[in-house]
Design a protein around this motif. Structure first.
Motif, PDB file in Angstrom:
ATOM      1  N   ASP A   1       0.845  -1.205   0.000  1.00 15.67           N
ATOM      2  CA  ASP A   1       0.000   0.000   0.000  1.00 15.67           C
ATOM      3  C   ASP A   1       0.868   1.237   0.000  1.00 15.67           C
ATOM      4  OD1 ASP A   1      -2.026   1.844   0.293  1.00 15.67           O
ATOM      5  OD2 ASP A   1      -2.410   1.388   2.387  1.00 15.67           O
TER       6      ASP A   1
ATOM      7  N   TYR B   1     -11.266 -15.711   6.943  1.00 20.74           N
ATOM      8  CA  TYR B   1     -11.243 -14.302   7.370  1.00 20.74           C
ATOM      9  C   TYR B   1     -11.117 -14.232   8.890  1.00 20.74           C
ATOM     10  CZ  TYR B   1     -12.643  -9.350   7.441  1.00 20.74           C
ATOM     11  OH  TYR B   1     -12.682  -7.983   7.600  1.00 20.74           O
TER      12      TYR B   1
ATOM     13  N   ASN C   1      -9.810 -16.519  10.849  1.00 15.88           N
ATOM     14  CA  ASN C   1      -8.445 -16.916  11.209  1.00 15.88           C
ATOM     15  C   ASN C   1      -7.456 -15.802  10.944  1.00 15.88           C
ATOM     16  OD1 ASN C   1      -9.161 -19.406  12.060  1.00 15.88           O
ATOM     17  ND2 ASN C   1      -8.674 -20.445  10.115  1.00 15.88           N
ATOM     18  N   GLU C   2      -7.659 -15.131   9.811  1.00 10.80           N
ATOM     19  CA  GLU C   2      -6.732 -14.074   9.407  1.00 10.80           C
ATOM     20  C   GLU C   2      -6.750 -12.930  10.427  1.00 10.80           C
ATOM     21  OE1 GLU C   2      -8.001 -12.102   5.911  1.00 10.80           O
ATOM     22  OE2 GLU C   2      -6.574 -10.486   6.250  1.00 10.80           O
ATOM     23  N   THR C   3      -7.956 -12.541  10.870  1.00  7.22           N
ATOM     24  CA  THR C   3      -8.021 -11.454  11.846  1.00  7.22           C
ATOM     25  C   THR C   3      -7.654 -11.960  13.235  1.00  7.22           C
ATOM     26  OG1 THR C   3     -10.381 -11.904  12.175  1.00  7.22           O
ATOM     27  CG2 THR C   3      -9.818 -10.194  10.586  1.00  7.22           C
TER      28      THR C   3
ATOM     29  N   GLU D   1     -14.507  -2.027  -1.656  1.00  7.19           N
ATOM     30  CA  GLU D   1     -13.382  -1.855  -0.754  1.00  7.19           C
ATOM     31  C   GLU D   1     -13.887  -1.104   0.467  1.00  7.19           C
ATOM     32  OE1 GLU D   1     -10.237  -1.626   1.260  1.00  7.19           O
ATOM     33  OE2 GLU D   1     -10.093  -2.742  -0.616  1.00  7.19           O
ATOM     34  N   GLY D   2     -13.587  -1.654   1.656  1.00  3.92           N
ATOM     35  CA  GLY D   2     -14.003  -0.967   2.875  1.00  3.92           C
ATOM     36  C   GLY D   2     -13.202   0.291   3.142  1.00  3.92           C
TER      37      GLY D   2
ATOM     38  N   PHE E   1      -4.914 -10.487  -0.324  1.00  2.00           N
ATOM     39  CA  PHE E   1      -5.977 -10.289   0.668  1.00  2.00           C
ATOM     40  C   PHE E   1      -5.435 -10.272   2.097  1.00  2.00           C
ATOM     41  CE2 PHE E   1      -6.490 -14.556   2.565  1.00  2.00           C
ATOM     42  CZ  PHE E   1      -5.611 -15.258   1.754  1.00  2.00           C
TER      43      PHE E   1
ATOM     44  N   GLY F   1      -1.943  -7.084   5.117  1.00  2.25           N
ATOM     45  CA  GLY F   1      -1.758  -6.307   6.357  1.00  2.25           C
ATOM     46  C   GLY F   1      -1.468  -4.838   6.105  1.00  2.25           C
ATOM     47  N   MET F   2      -2.153  -4.273   5.123  1.00  2.00           N
ATOM     48  CA  MET F   2      -1.998  -2.832   4.880  1.00  2.00           C
ATOM     49  C   MET F   2      -2.421  -2.064   6.143  1.00  2.00           C
ATOM     50  SD  MET F   2      -3.870  -2.547   1.182  1.00  2.00           S
ATOM     51  CE  MET F   2      -3.328  -3.506  -0.230  1.00  2.00           C
TER      52      MET F   2
ATOM     53  N   SER G   1      -1.226  -2.160   8.893  1.00  2.00           N
ATOM     54  CA  SER G   1      -1.032  -2.972  10.090  1.00  2.00           C
ATOM     55  C   SER G   1       0.459  -3.260  10.252  1.00  2.00           C
ATOM     56  CB  SER G   1      -1.843  -4.250   9.904  1.00  2.00           C
ATOM     57  OG  SER G   1      -1.513  -5.197  10.867  1.00  2.00           O
TER      58      SER G   1
ATOM     59  N   LYS H   1      -5.517 -10.650  16.064  1.00  2.00           N
ATOM     60  CA  LYS H   1      -4.154 -11.052  16.411  1.00  2.00           C
ATOM     61  C   LYS H   1      -3.131  -9.980  16.076  1.00  2.00           C
ATOM     62  CE  LYS H   1      -3.529 -13.807  12.196  1.00  2.00           C
ATOM     63  NZ  LYS H   1      -3.442 -15.155  11.652  1.00  2.00           N
TER      64      LYS H   1
ATOM     65  N   ASP I   1      -2.900  -5.467  14.647  1.00  2.00           N
ATOM     66  CA  ASP I   1      -3.633  -4.264  14.275  1.00  2.00           C
ATOM     67  C   ASP I   1      -4.227  -4.429  12.869  1.00  2.00           C
ATOM     68  OD1 ASP I   1      -2.811  -3.226  16.648  1.00  2.00           O
ATOM     69  OD2 ASP I   1      -1.546  -1.659  15.790  1.00  2.00           O
ATOM     70  N   LEU I   2      -5.415  -3.861  12.676  1.00  2.00           N
ATOM     71  CA  LEU I   2      -6.094  -3.977  11.385  1.00  2.00           C
ATOM     72  C   LEU I   2      -6.370  -2.591  10.799  1.00  2.00           C
ATOM     73  CD1 LEU I   2      -8.772  -6.650  12.429  1.00  2.00           C
ATOM     74  CD2 LEU I   2      -6.632  -7.079  11.193  1.00  2.00           C
TER      75      LEU I   2
ATOM     76  N   GLY J   1     -10.387   0.832   7.555  1.00  2.00           N
ATOM     77  CA  GLY J   1     -11.247   0.845   6.375  1.00  2.00           C
ATOM     78  C   GLY J   1     -11.529  -0.569   5.908  1.00  2.00           C
ATOM     79  N   VAL J   2     -10.493  -1.350   5.803  1.00  4.07           N
ATOM     80  CA  VAL J   2     -10.615  -2.702   5.259  1.00  4.07           C
ATOM     81  C   VAL J   2     -11.414  -3.610   6.198  1.00  4.07           C
ATOM     82  CG1 VAL J   2      -9.302  -4.719   4.518  1.00  4.07           C
ATOM     83  CG2 VAL J   2      -8.431  -2.419   4.016  1.00  4.07           C
TER      84      VAL J   2
END
Lengths: 504, 504
Positions: free
Chosen positions: A149, A313, A315-317, A440-441, A466, A469-470, A472, B250, B252-253, B256-257
């Motif tokens: 990003d 999703y 798991n990813e978060t 896109e959120g 996907f 970790g933009m 982050s 797990k 920081d996120l 927006g996304v």
């Protein structure tokens, strides 16, 4: 022979070569390490646009972009877009905007590639496994702030453009391999995207009849895919970013010595922040939810078709439970419903340890992602009116100041436009599959401005993965996305060249 | 002739000289700059006990204290008091405790001077007008972190002790000016006071029959006056310091996304913090207020007599309105009622700028100043039970962990004790007025331990000014308080020497 000369020769050559995708793709594979090194150079620059103390780095970053484009023989300009007003009334020079032009053949379409090279803040101690400004390759993932990003995507467009010329440069003795850009390419690279593209709206307005006059299409290469399937993006949320500052004592006080004698600003700030969102995530600010466009049946159906794995999703978060347990609700709240996030508090004690302080002035940072049909000006009034009224009820001797520091609009495109059909064809060629059509959120403030001011057709072609970790810790781009993304860009420009002019 | 030798000679000389207050006071005035330089050396050390990364500086600070005492010929020890357990399970060496002894004449009383040389965190960017670690003299005020809390008071005790010997050293040819300490003096200097005197309780317990066996009185020189009138302090509040950590994703996120798909830890944390205190400052944790000893008529009358200017206090803090508008209520809430202060949040975005982040793990820091008859163990249970129950009602998928990291008890002394009478006499001699009898809103955890473990009589003799800004930006001590405070200490030791042994 320098590159300028190469470029001149090229322009003199007939542009009649057939599209040599396979050769170009091979060329990209062969030069992979070179492209990784280019990304390393860029990631090494801490071009954090939100931190005024990093502004010199940001200026340096823009110069590096200009230099890169100049080396390829483009017509490059660094355009002064004025100053930024700081909260204390002082001003600070904005990073210049870089524009470049390659080719001006009236028989070809002209695309304008937009990207940004500023980044979000990042510090090793935030929890990065590696130095965020030292691009680090771990198992084919390239870790570094801004890698995904948006530095790699900008480099991809530059690489695609340079491929046309550099190939000639290296293989000058093999004229049969000469290729060329199938469209005229313009660049518009900015350095303030992460803080709301300050100054760029005015630039676009001013250049609408000059720089943009011969532009047919605008390509925004930002954001990421939603799964391992490549995606095309047709909408983004907007962003209204607020500061809520509560001020009381004239300086920080010892909580033992003074505790019990003053109403503490932190207590007030926590109190008003707690009125923004319900425990289940519902926005409590009156008027916000009522302004949102209702979800149509067609939209519901589109969301059904998107490849999206809820478990992945989750798991990813890393959360124990997502806010919604079905795909459509989750995608809808990710893309087309507003949310409030409280980012943090400036002025309070935030280090490790146990400081016993009553902070004198504390500023909460929170933002609202907004969607059609919300209006940032209305959101600003709704939020400030609400918070002032909530604060007034506390009868605090402290003072509150609420300001909206970013007000970026949402954007929505027509997924049936030939620009998107070209995108689908390019994805087919490179990846041999159909892309997901996604929203896109996050916010690309400038998408909406391009639409409103220039009236040109816009496509957003994400390159990032996907799970990049933009914004982050441990942001990365994979070599796969970086290199295949470059091929996608090569294929895409060729598809765009085929669009019939009447479709513009 | 080295100082050891001087000391030996001194010990051999009869201790029969009359108390030469006027000459000693003059000597202190003449050497003022020397004492300011000594303070400058100490302030230059960032001995922040709450920041584990500054631990080497803290170790260096303790060595400097030991060296200073050694130079005077004292019997000095650096005592290892073990390790500190960190939240992540690792351990870190505690700063050693410095003990020293000057004289062991059984015909004299023995006082133990307690002080600390660790400091609260301070950074220039917190709003300091000068570098907090470069002692800066502005109009007779000496600005620097730790200047008032507690480096100057510790130096004062050392200066008083050194005065006995150094005077001899410089005026060896003028034996008629030789003076001596009227009491035996011991030192106990620690480096963890600001974070709860970790390890010192165990040290005191272990040394109760050795180091403390011949100690008659303990003098704590910390805190400050309440007005321009000198003060003696007879009570302090305790401190229960809590961490409330909410953890969700797990890492920081990007807000927006990911905003709209996860329940954000910041929302949860703000929600539970908001249940601690009412807008008017009332503690909402069940059971806390009920445990407080009621205010007696005698106490109410004592508060009436204290010199305290509400308007001045309001101006000093800079608030528009104090929590109470009459002297007794304000003093009572400053000294003998509990308060909750929220200090800040670790892990959230706290810099300037506009980061759009969903922090994954956020830790609030808050503390409760407690008073007789509250009990830290009970407070811990009240707070954790309450927060877990409030959090459970939110039905959040995130996790909460509440820990009490400091649990320091309050302390209360008898103002009629001869030790306080001696203090009143010393104040009369140096300042020609009666001291205010005050309590302290802040915490000197060790006061209570001294009382409970050693059973010795304790006095707290503050040296700092009422406006020194301890724990705040621009902490200072005035030259007046530093130098007259030194004279007060000289006079006080002489008064203590007069206490009849039966009063011990």
């Amino acid at each position: 022979m320098n590159l300028q000369t190469v470029h001149s020769i090229l322009l003199a050559i007939s542009y009649s070569q057939a599209f040599q995708y396979t050769e170009l793709a091979q060329y990209v594979d062969d030069h992979q390490e070179e492209y990784v090194e280019a990304l390393r150079d860029w990631v090494a620059v801490e071009s954090d646009s939100s931190n005024i103390f990093k502004r010199p780095e940001l200026h340096r970053m823009m110069e590096m972009v200009a230099q890169k484009l100049r080396e390829m023989g483009g017509t490059v300009e660094l355009v002064d877009i004025g100053e930024q007003e700081l909260p204390d009334g002082q001003t600070l020079a904005l990073p210049k905007v870089v524009t470049a032009q390659f080719g001006s053949d009236p028989s070809k379409h002209t695309v304008c590639v937009y990207g940004h090279v500023d980044v979000q803040p990042a510090k090793l101690e935030d929890g990065w496994a590696t130095n965020p400004y030292n691009l680090t390759d771990i198992k084919g993932n390239l870790y570094g702030r801004g890698a995904s990003d948006n530095k790699a995507p900008v480099l991809i467009a530059i690489i695609r453009t340079s491929t046309a010329f550099m190939w000639l440069y290296f293989y000058i003795s093999l004229p049969q391999t000469i290729t060329d850009l199938p469209v005229n390419v313009k660049f518009l690279i900015e350095g303030m995207e992460e803080t709301g593209s300050n100054g760029l709206d005015a630039f676009i307005l001013a250049q609408n009849d000059t720089f943009f006059s011969d532009v047919d299409y605008i390509i925004i290469s930002d954001c990421g895919w939603l799964s391992r399937r490549p995606a095309l993006t047709y909408g983004t949320r907007g962003n209204c970013y607020f500061f809520a500052e509560v001020e009381g004592p004239k300086q920080d006080l010892h909580s033992g010595v003074y505790g019990g004698t003053v109403i503490e600003p932190m207590t007030d700030l926590i109190g008003i922040l707690d009125t923004l969102i319900s425990p289940s995530g519902k926005i409590l600010i009156p008027g916000i939810r009522e302004a949102v466009a209702p979800l149509s049946d067609e939209e519901w159906k589109m969301y059904q078709d998107v490849e999206f794995n809820l478990d992945h999703y989750k798991n990813e978060t890393g959360v124990n439970q997502l806010m919604y347990n079905n795909k459509v609700d989750l995608l809808a709240h990710m893309w087309r419903y507003p949310t409030v996030s409280i980012h943090g508090i400036e002025g309070a004690f935030s280090d490790s340890g146990t400081k016993t302080v009553i902070p004198a002035k504390v500023t909460a940072k929170f933002s609202i992602r907004q969607v059609p049909d919300m209006d940032p000006a209305v959101v600003k009034k709704q939020v400030t009116d609400y918070l002032y009224s909530v604060f007034a009820k506390r009868k605090s001797p402290n003072s509150l100041k609420v300001t909206m520091v970013i007000g970026a609009k949402p954007w929505l495109a027509d997924t049936q436009h030939p620009l998107y059909e070209a995108g689908k064809a390019a994805v087919q060629r490179v990846f041999n599959m159909d892309p997901d059509m996604i929203r896109e959120g996050g916010t690309i403030p400038i998408a909406r401005t391009f639409q409103d001011v220039t009236g040109k057709s816009i496509i957003m072609m994400p390159i990032g993965g996907f799970d990049d970790g933009m914004h982050s810790q441990n942001e990365k781009i994979s070599r796969y996305n970086y290199i295949e993304g470059t091929k996608l860009f090569i294929a895409y420009l060729n598809e765009v060249a085929q669009i019939k002019s009447t479709s513009v």
